[in-house]
Scaffold this motif. Structure first.
Motif, PDB file in Angstrom:
ATOM      1  N   THR A 196     -12.286 113.526  46.865  1.00 16.88           N
ATOM      2  CA  THR A 196     -10.888 113.870  46.572  1.00 16.88           C
ATOM      3  C   THR A 196     -10.417 113.230  45.260  1.00 16.88           C
ATOM      4  O   THR A 196      -9.759 113.877  44.441  1.00 16.88           O
ATOM      5  CB  THR A 196      -9.974 113.401  47.727  1.00 16.88           C
ATOM      6  OG1 THR A 196     -10.455 113.972  48.947  1.00 16.88           O
ATOM      7  CG2 THR A 196      -8.530 113.821  47.487  1.00 16.88           C
ATOM      8  N   ALA A 197     -10.759 111.972  45.067  1.00 18.72           N
ATOM      9  CA  ALA A 197     -10.291 111.275  43.861  1.00 18.72           C
ATOM     10  C   ALA A 197     -10.853 111.931  42.604  1.00 18.72           C
ATOM     11  O   ALA A 197     -10.126 112.167  41.631  1.00 18.72           O
ATOM     12  CB  ALA A 197     -10.685 109.794  43.917  1.00 18.72           C
ATOM     13  N   ILE A 209      -9.017 115.030  41.784  1.00 21.55           N
ATOM     14  CA  ILE A 209      -7.681 114.785  41.210  1.00 21.55           C
ATOM     15  C   ILE A 209      -7.803 114.447  39.717  1.00 21.55           C
ATOM     16  O   ILE A 209      -7.078 114.996  38.876  1.00 21.55           O
ATOM     17  CB  ILE A 209      -6.942 113.654  41.967  1.00 21.55           C
ATOM     18  CG1 ILE A 209      -6.613 114.113  43.398  1.00 21.55           C
ATOM     19  CG2 ILE A 209      -5.670 113.239  41.223  1.00 21.55           C
ATOM     20  CD1 ILE A 209      -6.049 113.010  44.290  1.00 21.55           C
ATOM     21  N   VAL A 210      -8.743 113.559  39.387  1.00 18.42           N
ATOM     22  CA  VAL A 210      -8.923 113.205  37.968  1.00 18.42           C
ATOM     23  C   VAL A 210      -9.333 114.436  37.161  1.00 18.42           C
ATOM     24  O   VAL A 210      -8.800 114.694  36.080  1.00 18.42           O
ATOM     25  CB  VAL A 210      -9.981 112.080  37.799  1.00 18.42           C
ATOM     26  CG1 VAL A 210     -10.148 111.738  36.320  1.00 18.42           C
ATOM     27  CG2 VAL A 210      -9.587 110.840  38.576  1.00 18.42           C
ATOM     28  N   SER A 268       1.517 117.442  39.978  1.00 17.45           N
ATOM     29  CA  SER A 268       1.358 116.358  40.955  1.00 17.45           C
ATOM     30  C   SER A 268       2.048 116.681  42.273  1.00 17.45           C
ATOM     31  O   SER A 268       1.502 116.424  43.357  1.00 17.45           O
ATOM     32  CB  SER A 268       1.920 115.054  40.370  1.00 17.45           C
ATOM     33  OG  SER A 268       1.256 114.735  39.167  1.00 17.45           O
ATOM     34  N   LYS A 283       0.011 119.166  44.086  1.00 18.37           N
ATOM     35  CA  LYS A 283      -1.246 118.572  44.558  1.00 18.37           C
ATOM     36  C   LYS A 283      -1.007 117.682  45.784  1.00 18.37           C
ATOM     37  O   LYS A 283      -1.739 117.765  46.780  1.00 18.37           O
ATOM     38  CB  LYS A 283      -1.873 117.750  43.430  1.00 18.37           C
ATOM     39  CG  LYS A 283      -3.238 117.181  43.761  1.00 18.37           C
ATOM     40  CD  LYS A 283      -4.240 118.319  43.820  1.00 18.37           C
ATOM     41  CE  LYS A 283      -5.647 117.851  44.130  1.00 18.37           C
ATOM     42  NZ  LYS A 283      -6.550 119.011  44.186  1.00 18.37           N
ATOM     43  N   SER A 291      -7.335 108.025  37.060  1.00 19.49           N
ATOM     44  CA  SER A 291      -8.166 107.430  38.102  1.00 19.49           C
ATOM     45  C   SER A 291      -7.325 106.599  39.072  1.00 19.49           C
ATOM     46  O   SER A 291      -7.580 106.602  40.277  1.00 19.49           O
ATOM     47  CB  SER A 291      -9.280 106.584  37.481  1.00 19.49           C
ATOM     48  OG  SER A 291      -8.760 105.650  36.574  1.00 19.49           O
ATOM     49  N   ALA A 300      -5.401 108.835  41.373  1.00 17.19           N
ATOM     50  CA  ALA A 300      -6.374 109.522  42.229  1.00 17.19           C
ATOM     51  C   ALA A 300      -6.913 108.599  43.316  1.00 17.19           C
ATOM     52  O   ALA A 300      -7.006 108.978  44.487  1.00 17.19           O
ATOM     53  CB  ALA A 300      -7.523 110.054  41.365  1.00 17.19           C
ATOM     54  N   ALA A 351      -6.153 109.300  47.208  1.00 15.44           N
ATOM     55  CA  ALA A 351      -7.327 109.667  48.017  1.00 15.44           C
ATOM     56  C   ALA A 351      -7.496 108.698  49.182  1.00 15.44           C
ATOM     57  O   ALA A 351      -7.815 109.104  50.307  1.00 15.44           O
ATOM     58  CB  ALA A 351      -8.579 109.689  47.142  1.00 15.44           C
TER      59      ALA A 351
END
Lengths: 467, 467
Positions: free
Chosen positions: A47-48, A51-52, A76, A79, A297, A300, A304
C-alpha cells in the motif's frame, strides 16, 4: 574461558549501564502476538509503495503556492477515502506564499562557465538584468558570522560547508546553518547577495533547495544554493587565488497570503477519552524533484500502517488520526495550523515520518513514567525489525512539534539518514530512490507502534512540560 | 591432494586453451627493467589529474561550435608547450556545426509535470511555440523498427531501452541504437518527433546528450533524450493505460561549416623510418557537464604518459605523437581530418583513451605476427597493474579509427565501463567523478605501453588489411 569472560563483561555492563538495564527489562516483557502478526503482515504489504507511486506520478512536485498543491489535496482525499478511512477532510488555513521565478547563475571571471543553482525559499530578487559582483569566500557559516559589519558591501557572500552523512541526520542541523541563517547574517552585514554550497552529501549537479528566513526589518537579499559539484568548482577557483565574479538572476518574489490545508483521516477508537494517536507526514514538496523521499514516503508509511491496524478486525481503543500536513517546507505552517485547530483535544501521542524511506534503526519516546510498560512492549515488538531502543529524547519534527509542545508525548521511529541528504530537496528526489523492501520495514515498524499505543490499556499523558 | 588436483587442472587447461598457452608464453618473457621503472614512476605522478582539473576548471564544457572550443585549443597549446613537448601546433580543418537552442519538455496529459530532457545532436527544431502531440510507446529500438510505415504520422515516437552496465562497454553499442538510428527510422516512418530514454545506466534526472544522424534526403525531426528517471516516469503512465501527451520545444539548428582543429604535440624519435606511435584522446565535450571523463581524462592520460617517457633521459626510437582531437562527439571529424592530413606518413601504432578514467583491466592489439615479441613484453609489463591480455581485436575508437583503417596496428587499453554510463554525456560528468588512484593506474599502463612500443627494435607494421 572465552565464554566466561563474555558473561563477566555482560554482567558488569548490566550493573553499570542504564541502557543495558533498560534492555534487560524490555527483554523480560512478552510480545503481543496480535501486534506481532500485524507487524509481519506489513512486511508483505505494498500500500505504501502505491501511495508514493501515485503521488509522484499523478501529482508530481507540489510546492506551496503552485497549482499542484490543491491537486495534491484532492488526490489525497480521494485516496484516503478509497483506503477506507473515516472523517476524511481538508482543514483549511492560510499562509504566506513565496514564488520561484526565472533563476540562473554564471561564472563571469576568471573563467566563464554556467552554474547549477536554485534560489532559497524567501530569497529576495535580483535587480532587472541580474547582478554581477565579486564573491567573498567563507569556508563555513562561522567564518561568515565573524566577518566585520559592512565588509560585504557590493559583494556576494559565498559560504561553503563540509557535510558528511550521519545515520541520525545530525549533520543537517549543524551544517545547515549556512542556509538556515546565513542569508540573514549576510544581509545584516551588507552583502548584496549570498550563494551557499548546497546542504547535501552528494557530489552531483542537482542543487538542494530549502527555506531560509530573514529577521523582521531585514530586507531579503538574493540567496541561492549551488550544486555541490558547482560549489567545489568555485572553491577550486578561489584556491587559484584569482578574484571570482558571479552573475546571478533570481526573479523570486513573495505573493502574499493564500489558502492551504491539512488532509485529515481517521480510524475512530472505542474510547474517546483515551486520547488521539496522531501520525502523519507532509504532503507538500520542493519543486525540483517529485518529493518521493520528502515526503510522499512519510504520508504513505503512516497511512499504510494505520490501514493495517484498521483492517485487523478489532476497532482500536484510541482514535488513530492520520494527518497529511499541507505545508512543512515553507515554514511549518501545516503543523502550526493543526496544533491551533486541535488545541482543545486530548492527544495520547504524536509521531511523524519525514526522513525518507530507508530502514528504521532506532526509536525514542517521551511517554510519561506511568506508561513505561507501553514503551517496553514497543521495544520487544520492534526488535525483530532490527530496531533498537534509544536513550535520548524524541525529535518530534516540524509537523507534530507544535502539538508535542503542548504536552503530548512524542515517539520517533528514526530512519537511516546515510543517503537521505544525497537527494533531499534536489531534482533527484524521485520514485526510484525508494527501496520497496526498506519501505515495507518502515510500514511494519509503524504498524507495530500504532497497534501497541492505540490499544494500550495504560493511561498515556499528558506529560508535564518543564518550564 | 588439493595441490595435485589443481596442478592437473592447470596442466590440462594449458594444453587445451589457446589463451592459457599465450599467457604461459608471456610469462616466459623477461620484463624490461627500464620500462617497469617508468611504469612505477607513473603511479605517483599527478600530471594527468592537473590536466583534467585545468581543462574542466579553466575551460569547462567545450562543445563544437561554442566559444569555448577555440579557448580549449589555446589552453591546450599552452599546456603542451609548458609540459615540454615539441612541434606543438593546431592543425585546422572544417566541419558542419549544429547548435543547441532553448529546449524544454512537459508532460501535458494525463498528469502535467515538467520533464528533464536534452536535444540530440543534429536534432531538427520544433515549430514556433513548440509541438504538443500524443506519444506512441516502443519498449526497444527493435519495436520501433517493426512499426508500419506512416503509422507514426502526427505522433511522437517514445523509444525506451534497458541498459545494464558492462565492464567492456558493449551495452552502449547494442542499446545505443535507440539514439544512433532511432530518430532516422522514426522520421522515415512519418513521426513528428522522437523522444528516447537516455542511453545510460543511472537512474538520475540528468539527461544523456549525444549525436544522431539522418540519412541524406530525410528531413531531421525534433529528437530528444529524457533522463532515465523521467523516462521511467513516462513508462509508468504508459502502464496505467492512459494516453500520454507531451509538449516539446527544441529550438536547435544547423549553423553551417566552421573552423576547428586538432592539437598536436610530439616527442621526436631517433629513427624517422620506424613509424610514429600515435596516442591521444578528444578535446571537445558535450555541453551539459565539464567533460572530465569524456574526455579530459583521455587527453590527460596519454599526454602524461608521453611526458614520462620524454623525461626518462633516453630519446625514444620512434616519434611519439600526442593528438588532442578537436571533434569526436559531433561525428568524428577530428579523427577523419587527422587521417587525411597524415596519410603519407608511416605510423607504427595508433591508440586512444576515450572511456573515462577508471582502471584499465585488459589490453588488445593488432600488431602483425612479426611484432609478436613486442606484445609479449607488453603483457609482462602490464600484468603487475592487474591488466590481462585479451584475445580479441582492438576497437580502436572514433579518433584513431580512420588511421587504423589505413593499415596501422591498433592497441586498446580497456578501462572498466561499469560506472562510465552513469555519467556519460550528462551534467554529472565533472571533475569529482575522477578517482585519482585509478587515473594514475591508467597513466602507468599508457607509460608502459608507449615506452615498450616506441623503443621496440622490431619492425611494426604496416599490417595487411583484409579486403
Amino acid at each position: 574461558m572465552m565464554k566466561r569472560t563474555l558473561l563477566a563483561v555482560l554482567a558488569a555492563s548490566a550493573l553499570t549501564s542504564p541502557l543495558a538495564a533498560q534492555r534487560a527489562a524490555a527483554l523480560a516483557t512478552a510480545a503481543d502476538a496480535k501486534v506481532a502478526a500485524l507487524r509481519d503482515k506489513a512486511l508483505t504489504d505494498d500500500t505504501a509503495y502505491k501511495i508514493v507511486e501515485g503521488i509522484t506520478t499523478e501529482v508530481g512536485p507540489r510546492m506551496t503556492g503552485t497549482e499542484a498543491a490543491p491537486r495534491a489535496r484532492a488526490w489525497s482525499v480521494a485516496k484516503l477515502k478509497a483506503l477506507g478511512f473515516k472523517n476524511v477532510r481538508v482543514e483549511t488555513y492560510q499562509l504566506p506564499v513565496w514564488s520561484r521565478g526565472t533563476e540562473s547563475g554564471d561564472l563571469v571571471a576568471p573563467y566563464a562557465q554556467k552554474l547549477h543553482l536554485v534560489g532559497l525559499g524567501n530569497s529576495g530578487a535580483t535587480p532587472a538584468g541580474g547582478l554581477t559582483l565579486p564573491i567573498v569566500y567563507f569556508a563555513t557559516y562561522n567564518d561568515l558570522a565573524l566577518a566585520a559589519d559592512g565588509s560585504l558591501k557590493g559583494k556576494i557572500a559565498f559560504v561553503s560547508n563540509a557535510m558528511q552523512p550521519t545515520q541520525d541526520g545530525s549533520s543537517y542541523g549543524s551544517q545547515g546553518t549556512a542556509r538556515f541563517v546565513g542569508p540573514n547574517v549576510a544581509a545584516k552585514k551588507g552583502a548584496a547577495a549570498i550563494v551557499i554550497r548546497s546542504i547535501g552529501t552528494d557530489h552531483g549537479r542537482g542543487p538542494h533547495a530549502g527555506n531560509t528566513n530573514f529577521d523582521a526589518g531585514v530586507t531579503p537579499i538574493p540567496a541561492a544554493a549551488l550544486s555541490v559539484a558547482d560549489a567545489e568548482h568555485v572553491e577550486r577557483l578561489v584556491k587559484l587565488g584569482k578574484p571570482v565574479t558571479l552573475k546571478l538572476v533570481l526573479e523570486d518574489k513573495q505573493v502574499g497570503m493564500r489558502d492551504s490545508g491539512n488532509v485529515v483521516a481517521e480510524v475512530p477508537g472505542t474510547d474517546p477519552k483515551a486520547g488521539i494517536v496522531l501520525v502523519g507526514g507532509h504532503l507538500d514538496s520542493w519543486d525540483l524533484g517529485t518529493g518521493a523521499i520528502d515526503d510522499a514516503s512519510g504520508v504513505a508509511i503512516t497511512a499504510a500502517a494505520a490501514k493495517i491496524v484498521m483492517d485487523s478486525g478489532q476497532r482500536p481503543r484510541r482514535t488513530i488520526r492520520v494527518v497529511w500536513f499541507g505545508d512543512e517546507e515553507s515554514g511549518g505552517f501545516g503543523g502550526a495550523a493543526y496544533a491551533k485547530a486541535h488545541a482543545g483535544e486530548r492527544h495520547a501521542t504524536a509521531a511523524e515520518s519525514d526522513f525518507g524511506a530507508d530502514r528504521v534503526w532506532r526509536f525514542e519516546s517521551s511517554l510519561p513514567d506511568a506508561a513505561k510498560p507501553v514503551v517496553d512492549r514497543l521495544a520487544v515488538v520492534l526488535a525483530p525489525l532490527g530496531i533498537i531502543r534509544g536513550a535520548g529524547t524524541p525529535h518530534g519534527g516540524t509537523d507534530v512539534g507544535p502539538t508535542i509542545a503542548t504536552g503530548v508525548a512524542g515517539i520517533d521511529l528514526n530512519q537511516s539518514g546515510l543517503r537521505y541528504f544525497d537527494y533531499h530537496h534536489t531534482p533527484e528526489d524521485t520514485l526510484d530512490r525508494i527501496d520497496p523492501e526498506q519501505l515495507r520495514q518502515n510500514v511494519a515498524a509503524w504498524t507495530a507502534m500504532i497497534a501497541t499505543v492505540a490499544n494500550a490499556p495504560e493511561e498515556i499523558g499528558p506529560i508535564v512540560l518543564e518550564k
